[in-house]
Motif scaffolding. Structure first.
Motif, mmCIF file in Angstrom:
data_model
loop_
_atom_site.group_PDB
_atom_site.id
_atom_site.type_symbol
_atom_site.label_atom_id
_atom_site.label_comp_id
_atom_site.label_asym_id
_atom_site.label_seq_id
_atom_site.Cartn_x
_atom_site.Cartn_y
_atom_site.Cartn_z
ATOM 1 N N LEU A 1 0.838 -1.286 0.053
ATOM 2 C CA LEU A 1 0.081 -0.073 0.003
ATOM 3 C C LEU A 1 1.064 1.237 0.054
ATOM 4 N N THR B 1 -5.314 6.456 -3.271
ATOM 5 C CA THR B 1 -6.017 5.097 -2.953
ATOM 6 C C THR B 1 -7.225 5.322 -1.990
ATOM 7 N N ASP C 1 0.833 4.253 -2.961
ATOM 8 C CA ASP C 1 0.354 5.394 -2.410
ATOM 9 C C ASP C 1 1.512 6.283 -3.319
ATOM 10 N N MET D 1 -5.423 -5.394 -4.274
ATOM 11 C CA MET D 1 -4.147 -5.478 -3.795
ATOM 12 C C MET D 1 -3.624 -7.124 -3.376
#
Length: 209
Positions: A116, A138, A120, A150
């Protein structure tokens, strides 16, 4: 085409700047059967030590990363055919001018928990170049959709050991001949980003390459 040494860039910082700005290339990993290739966006650090990327979990390269693998990312820039008629001198042959930087090193999987943050940072890198458009992030996605997507991808990092740049811009010709060829490119030709290519050829003629 294997370029002669006069086209090899010695300016590592220039190679890094080009690759970081381009941020897209062809990832290559060798296997016993045949090379594996994947066209990927990537995020490169300022010092040129690492390039981060993500792959579909089903990508053959991702499946080969049960252990770190030697790899390279080829980052291509403008390119174009050069007609010998454009030089204005006799006994010349056709060639192809181009810009390419290869990032060479070892590709490894990163822990899934880092995905993540990578997504980002990578989206922010591109979105900030679209300002004043409000940046996409996101956080605009529902958690359910984000988590589902993901699960389909894995984070990776290329530890870069070497950077090889080729800036083939007719710099083995005299300034007059090189500028004449740049004029030919500017009038239209075969290739991609021809305006950028002729500008680079002119810079080379002025000693910038």
């Amino acid at each position: 085409m294997h370029p002669n040494p006069s086209f090899h860039a010695d300016d590592r910082s220039r190679d890094i700047a080009f690759a970081r700005d381009r941020a897209f290339g062809t990832l290559a990993v060798s296997t016993d059967d045949s090379p594996l290739l994947s066209h990927i966006p990537f995020l490169m650090d300022e010092d040129g030590n690492t390039a981060e990327l993500h792959l579909l979990r089903s990508n053959p390269i991702a499946r080969a990363l049960n252990k770190p693998q030697p790899a390279r990312i080829a980052v291509l820039g403008p390119d174009g055919y050069i007609s010998p008629d454009w030089y204005g001198i006799d006994d010349q042959v056709p060639t192809w001018n181009y810009l390419a930087v290869h990032l060479i090193g070892v590709l490894e999987l990163l822990p899934q928990r880092k995905l993540l943050d990578l997504l980002d940072r990578q989206s922010a890198f591109y979105e900030n170049r679209l300002l004043p458009k409000p940046p996409w992030a996101t956080g605009k996605m529902t958690d359910e959709t984000l988590q589902r997507m993901m699960r389909m991808i894995v984070p990776c990092r290329l530890q870069i050991d070497d950077i090889q740049g080729t800036w083939k811009l007719s710099q083995n010709k005299s300034d007059t001949v090189r500028l004449s060829a740049a004029d030919g490119v500017a009038m239209g030709g075969i290739g991609s980003e021809l305006d950028a290519l002729q500008a680079l050829m002119r810079d080379a003629a002025e000693g910038a390459t």
